[in-house]
Design an enzyme around this catalytic site. Structure first.
Site, PDB file in Angstrom:
ATOM      1  CG  ASP A 143      -5.953  -2.947  -4.363  1.00 20.04           C
ATOM      2  OD1 ASP A 143      -6.639  -2.138  -3.720  1.00 20.04           O
ATOM      3  OD2 ASP A 143      -4.754  -3.164  -4.110  1.00 20.04           O
ATOM      4  CB  SER A 189      -0.953  -0.040   1.201  1.00 21.45           C
ATOM      5  OG  SER A 189      -1.891   1.004   1.144  1.00 21.45           O
TER       6      SER A 189
END
Length: 664
Positions: free
Chosen positions: A498, A446
C-alpha cells in the site's frame, strides 16, 4: 536528464524523449508519403481535369515536403537515441534538428491551407478518389499540427525562463551575494504562485473560502519545496520508477540468509491476539467502507446497486435532526444501510457535510459487538485531497498526556472538527444514554483511518476503554512518541505494498533520492528502459539486469553522490542530508519523521501471480512495526492494495480461514 533548453527556456521534456513519439510520427509520415507517391503514379497522366494543374503541383510539393520531414524526423529520432539519461553529450546537436523540424511546420501549415482551399473549390471536377485522398491529406496535416500544439502546451514549463537563467548562471554565482539571494527568492515565489494557480485550476469547481486559500498556499509551498531542487522531466521519473520496481523484484527473488529469515519470520513477532484483532478488523472494516456511501456500493455492485437503491432507499430515512449535509435521493444513507446491514433506528447521527478539514462521518449502534461505532469517511472529494495534502506538522497538546508530539496538520484539523461535533453537540452523550454498557469504537479507511486515530487520541481521556481500527492510514501521521502511546488502543491494518501507508515527506524525499541515483547511473538509453519496463509490467518475466555505474564500486564510494546525480540536482535537496556527513548535523530536516499509529497488522499475499488475476488469493497476516513502512515500494499493486474493497476481501479471507481452522 536535465530538461531540454530551446528558445532560451527550459522545457519539461528531455532530449531523449523524442524517440517514441518521433518513431510513431515517422511511421505515419512514411506510409503517408508512400500513399501519395502511389496516388501520383497512378494518376500521373490524368491531371487534365478542371483544377488538375494545381493538383499536380500540390502533389509534387507535398512529396518533397514529406520527404524533408521524414529526413528531419529520422535524424531527430537517431540523435535522441544516443547517450544515456545523465549523459546528454551525444545529443548536443538535437536542438538544431528540432529547430529544423519545427521550421518545416510552416510550409506544411501553408500547404494544408492550400489543400483545404482546393478541396473546397466547387470548380474542381477531378476523380472522386483523388479528391478524397487530398481531403485525407489535409485532415492528417491539421491533426498532426493540432497534436503538436497540444504537446507543446503540455511540456511548457512556466518556470522555464527563470530555471534556465538560474541553472546556466549557477557555476559563477555567489550564493552569499544579495543579487543571487534575490534571484533565488524570486524563483521560489514564482514557483509557489505557479503551483498555487495549478491547484486553484484543479479545484475550480468547489467553493473557495479563506481556509481554501490558506491550504492552496501551504500545498503550493509543499510542491515547490519537493520539485524545485531536481532537474528531472516526467519521463525520467517514469524510467526511475521502472528501474526501482525491477531492482526491488530482483532483491525479493534473491534467497535470503538464514539469519535474515529468522529475524523476519512471523514466529519471531508477537502473535498474541492476532486472530481476535483480525476478526474485529474484518467486522469493523464494513463500517469504514460504508462511510464512503453510494460510490463504494455502486463500485462493488455495478450491475445491481442502482436498482436496489432506487427501490429501497425512499422508504427508510431517519428524521431530519439525525442527518446533516446533502444526500440527494437518499443514496448515501441507503448504501450505508445495505453495506452494514443495520436498521435506520441504529444510527445516532449521520453527517454528509464535506469541506476542507471537515469530512463526513456517522455514529451507529453495533449490537453484534455491543459497540458505539464512529466511522469516518476516507478521501472522496477535492476537499478531502486538500486535507490530505496539508501535510505540515503541528503540535498536539493534550491534558494529562505526557507523550505529546507532532501530527499531520490537515488530518488533525479534520479530527478536531469531528471531536467538536461529538462532544459539543452531545452526540456521544446521546449514544451512551441509549446504550450505556456499550464500548466506543472509532474506525476509518485511508484519510478516515488517520482522522479516526487522532480522534481516538483526543477522546482517550474521556473514554479510557475506547478502541480504534485504522485501515490503510497515511504513513506520515504521528511522531514516534505519539505512535508508541497509541499502541495500547489503536490497531492499524495495512495490506501488501500500500502506497498511502508509506506516504510521508521523509519517505518521498527518500524516493526522490533513489530515483535520482538509479536514473543517473543507468547505462541504458531511456527508450530501452521504458519499452522493456512496459513489457515487464504487462507480461511479466524476469527483471532486466540494467548495468549501472554503481556496479563494482566499493561501499564507501556508494555513500557519496556521483557527478551524474549532482547534474540532476538544481541545489542540495533535504534528501541528500543523509548522504552529507556535515550538512545534516547543522540543519534539522524540514519535515520530521511521522509514523503509522498503534500496533500494525501487515497482510501480505502468500503466493500469487504477479501479472495474472487469481480468484483464490491466499493471505497471511502478522504483527509488524513502523520501520517496515519507512520506504515506498514500487509495484502495480501499490494503489490497488489501498482500495477499501480489496482490504475488506483480504480481511474476510483471513477471518474465514481462521473460522474454518477452528471448526476443523
Amino acid at each position: 536528464m536535465p530538461g531540454l533548453v530551446v528558445f532560451g527556456r527550459r522545457w519539461a521534456i528531455g532530449s531523449d524523449d523524442f524517440v517514441l513519439p518521433g518513431a510513431f510520427e515517422l511511421s505515419l509520415r512514411v506510409l503517408w508519403w508512400i500513399g501519395i507517391l502511389v496516388l501520383y503514379a497512378v494518376h500521373k497522366g490524368q491531371f487534365n481535369c478542371p483544377g488538375g494543374g494545381l493538383l499536380h503541383s500540390y502533389l509534387l510539393v507535398l512529396l518533397v515536403l514529406l520527404a524533408a520531414i521524414i529526413c528531419a524526423l529520422s535524424a531527430l529520432v537517431y540523435v535522441s537515441m544516443q547517450g544515456t539519461i545523465s549523459n546528454p553529450g551525444p545529443r548536443k546537436s538535437l536542438p538544431k534538428l528540432l529547430y529544423t523540424r519545427l521550421l518545416l511546420y510552416l510550409p506544411e501549415f501553408i500547404w494544408a491551407i492550400v489543400g483545404a482551399v482546393w478541396v473546397s473549390d466547387s470548380s474542381v471536377h477531378c476523380e472522386k478518389t483523388v479528391i478524397n485522398a487530398i481531403l485525407g491529406t489535409v485532415i492528417a496535416s491539421w491533426v498532426i499540427i493540432i497534436f503538436t500544439i497540444i504537446g507543446v502546451l503540455i511540456v511548457f514549463d512556466p518556470l522555464g525562463g527563470k530555471k534556465t537563467f538560474y541553472l546556466t548562471d549557477g557555476v559563477n554565482r555567489n550564493l552569499e551575494s544579495s543579487q543571487s539571494g534575490q534571484l533565488l527568492f524570486n524563483v521560489k515565489n514564482t514557483a509557489t504562485r505557479v503551483w498555487e494557480k495549478r491547484i486553484r485550476l484543479m479545484c475550480c469547481c468547489i467553493v473557495q473560502d479563506d481556509d481554501h486559500r490558506v491550504a492552496f498556499t501551504s500545498i503550493a509551498e509543499l510542491f515547490r519545496n519537493y520539485f524545485s531542487d531536481t532537474d528531472l522531466v516526467p519521463s525520467d521519473i517514469a524510467a526511475g520508477l521502472i528501474l526501482l520496481h525491477q531492482e526491488q523484484d530482483k532483491m525479493e527473488s534473491c534467497p535470503k540468509e538464514p539469519e535474515e529469515v529468522l529475524c523476519h519470520s512471523p514466529s519471531s513477532l508477537v502473535t498474541d491476539g492476532l486472530d481476535f484483532e483480525l476478526e474485529n478488523a474484518a467486522h469493523y472494516m464494513l463500517f469504514a467502507a460504508a462511510a464512503y456511501g453510494w460510490p463504494y456500493y455502486v463500485y462493488t455492485n455495478p450491475f445491481t446497486a442502482l436498482c436496489k437503491l432506487n427501490g429501497d432507499c425512499c422508504g427508510s430515512r431517519p428524521t431530519d435532526s439525525d442527518i446533516t449535509g446533502s444526500d440527494r435521493h437518499n443514496f448515501h444513507f441507503g448504501s450505508i444501510l445495505k453495506i452494514t446491514g443495520l436498521q435506520y433506528r441504529d444510527f445516532i447521527h449521520i453527517s454528509f457535510h464535506n469541506k476542507i478539514y471537515e469530512i463526513p462521518f456517522f455514529v451507529a449502534l453495533d449490537h453484534k459487538k455491543e459497540a458505539i461505532v464512529v466511522a469516518v469517511r476516507g478521501t472522496l472529494s477535492f476537499e478531502d485531497i486538500l486535507t490530505d495534502l496539508s501535510a505540515d506538522c503541528e503540535d498536539l497538546t493534550l491534558e494529562d498526556v505526557l507523550e505529546n508530539g507532532f501530527v499531520h496538520k490537515g488530518i488533525t484539523q479534520a479530527a478536531n472538527y469531528i471531536y467538536q461535533k461529538l462532544i459539543n453537540d452531545g452526540i456521544l452523550n446521546q449514544a451512551f444514554t441509549i446504550a450505556p454498557e456499550y464500548k466506543l469504537v472509532i474506525v476509518g479507511h485511508s484519510l478516515g483511518g488517520g482522522t479516526a486515530s487522532i480522534l481516538a487520541i483526543m477522546l482517550r481521556n474521556s473514554f479510557p476503554t475506547l478502541k480504534c481500527y485504522a485501515f490503510s492510514p497515511p504513513g506520515g501521521l504521528l511522531s514516534k512518541t505519539l505512535a508508541d502511546y497509541t499502541k495500547h488502543f489503536i490497531v492499524s491494518v495495512i495490506l501488501g505494498k500500500d502506497l498511502v501507508a508509506r506516504l510521508s515527506m521523509p519517505n518521498m524525499e527518500d524516493l526522490k533520492r533513489r530515483i535520482v541515483r538509479i536514473v543517473a547511473n543507468c547505462n541504458r538509453p531511456k527508450y530501452q528502459i521504458l519499452l522493456r519496463g512496459c513489457w515487464y509490467e504487462v507480461f511479466g518475466g524476469d527483471p532486466d539486469n540494467f548495468p549501472t555505474e554503481l556496479d563494482g564500486r566499493n561501499q564507501d564510494a556508494l555513500t557519496q553522490p556521483l557527478l551524474a546525480e549532482e547534474s540532476l540536482m538544481v541545489h542540495r535537496s533535504p534528501s541528500y542530508n543523509a548522504l552529507d556527513g556535515e550538512s545534516h548535523l547543522h540543519s534539522p530536516p524540514q519535515y520530521p519523521h511521522l509514523y503509522l499509529p498503534g500496533k500494525i497488522i501487515h497482510i501480505v499475499e502468500e503466493c500469487s501471480s504477479k501479472r495474472l488475476c487469481s480468484s483464490d488469493i491466499k493471505y497471511t497476516a502478522s504483527w509488524s512495526n513502523e520501520t517496515v513502512f519507512s520506504s515506498i515500494l514500487i509495484s502495480p499493486k501499490m494503489i490497488t492494495d489501498h482500495m477499501p474493497d480489496v482490504v475488506l476481501n483480504a480481511l474476510n479471507s483471513l477471518s474465514q480461514e481462521h473460522g474454518s481452522c477452528i471448526s476443523c
